[in-house]
Design an enzyme around this catalytic site. Structure first.
Site, mmCIF file in Angstrom:
data_model
loop_
_atom_site.group_PDB
_atom_site.id
_atom_site.type_symbol
_atom_site.label_atom_id
_atom_site.label_comp_id
_atom_site.label_asym_id
_atom_site.label_seq_id
_atom_site.Cartn_x
_atom_site.Cartn_y
_atom_site.Cartn_z
ATOM 1 N N HIS A 177 46.689 26.361 19.559
ATOM 2 C CA HIS A 177 46.492 24.920 19.437
ATOM 3 C C HIS A 177 47.389 24.215 20.451
ATOM 4 O O HIS A 177 48.486 24.698 20.760
ATOM 5 C CB HIS A 177 46.881 24.414 18.040
ATOM 6 C CG HIS A 177 45.850 24.656 16.983
ATOM 7 N ND1 HIS A 177 46.179 25.040 15.699
ATOM 8 C CD2 HIS A 177 44.507 24.551 17.000
ATOM 9 C CE1 HIS A 177 45.076 25.166 14.979
ATOM 10 N NE2 HIS A 177 44.047 24.877 15.748
ATOM 11 N N CYS A 275 52.452 21.241 12.828
ATOM 12 C CA CYS A 275 51.277 21.710 12.086
ATOM 13 C C CYS A 275 51.234 21.117 10.677
ATOM 14 O O CYS A 275 50.154 20.891 10.132
ATOM 15 C CB CYS A 275 51.272 23.232 11.996
ATOM 16 S SG CYS A 275 50.879 24.075 13.538
#
Length: 282
Positions: A177, A275
């Site tokens: 990511h 996250c």
């Protein structure tokens, strides 16, 4: 209140209180493998994950953040990684459409929360994993692709928000990511407003980053390996992995105040500070 004068040459940083969404890791475990960090054969400790997450939650409250919580759902152990649940800007929530079936139900769960909280929700067509791959710097959305979010989702971002969207391609599967390899230190933008791991990007993306952020912090491999870049900043205070010691040093030299937290248990699922943090921008 006594204000200390910064050392010569060190910028004065300004904090702006943030509004964020989080999810308690009540069901956290590693029961499948969808990234290189995950090893379902190794034990995990849900109670430890909860205690570590609580420190992050309290840190945000102490910084004056407005913290909202979405209810965790049994059977969705990765729901704690709230950043992947969508992207919220200008009061509009663009929902997530996950790459892997194991996380698929998280998308509708987060969209339900956005609707209930009064956001206008846009259903996704293309695969995307929310703010894990979409980060705002100034008026520009930097959008990751290569492992999770499809480049077609970047076109959806352009249509929904009417902003410049810059595509960055990730090439190292350990940094799957964008928010694992690229940190926004000052969302207002500027040549020194980000930090990143150069080797996580292809040549064209590195050239974009070098041109737009010539004074960016480059982290070393050791700090990247504990997801040190997976951090969250209010413009002055930067919450980072406690083990990212050189990144901490670099932040202090740039006038930021790093705050280290230990999320080592949640790292077993491939996630860190950012996250666990989805910014809500109305």
């Amino acid at each position: 209140m006594t204000l200390t004068q910064p050392a010569a040459g060190i910028p004065v940083r300004t904090a702006t209180a943030r509004t964020v969404l989080m999810c308690r890791p009540e069901h956290f475990t590693v029961s499948y493998r969808i990234n290189p960090w995950m090893h379902p054969e190794a034990p995990t400790d849900t109670s430890l994950a909860l205690r570590q997450w609580e420190v992050l939650y309290r840190t945000y409250l102490d910084l004056g953040f407005d913290v909202h919580l979405v209810d965790p759902i049994a059977g969705l152990p990765d729901m704690v990684y709230a950043a992947n649940g969508g992207y919220v800007l200008d009061g509009v929530a663009y929902g997530a459409r996950f790459q892997f079936d194991e996380r698929g139900p998280e998308g509708p769960a987060y969209m339900d929360w956005f609707r209930a909280d009064g956001f206008e929700v846009r259903e996704p067509v293309s695969t995307n994993e929310g703010e894990g791959d979409f980060l705002l710097v100034g008026e520009t959305i930097y959008a990751g692709t290569g492992f999770r979010s499809d480049a077609a989702s970047h076109d959806e971002l352009r249509r929904i928000y009417g902003r410049e969207v810059v595509t960055l391609k990730l090439v190292d599967p350990s940094f799957y990511h964008l928010d694992t390899a690229f940190a926004v230190l000052d969302s207002r933008g500027g040549p020194d407003s980000v930090a990143y791991l150069p080797k996580a990007f292809d040549d064209a993306s590195r050239a974009i980053l070098e041109e737009r952020f010539p004074q960016a912090i480059h982290v070393n491999d050791e700090d990247a390996a504990v997801l040190g870049l997976n951090s969250f900043s209010d413009g002055r205070n930067v919450v980072i992995a406690a083990r990212a010691v050189d990144f901490e040093r670099q932040l202090r030299e740039r006038g930021f105040t790093p705050i280290g937290v230990d999320l080592s248990e949640l790292l077993l699922g491939g996630g860190g500070v950012k996250c666990c943090t989805l910014e809500l921008r109305r």
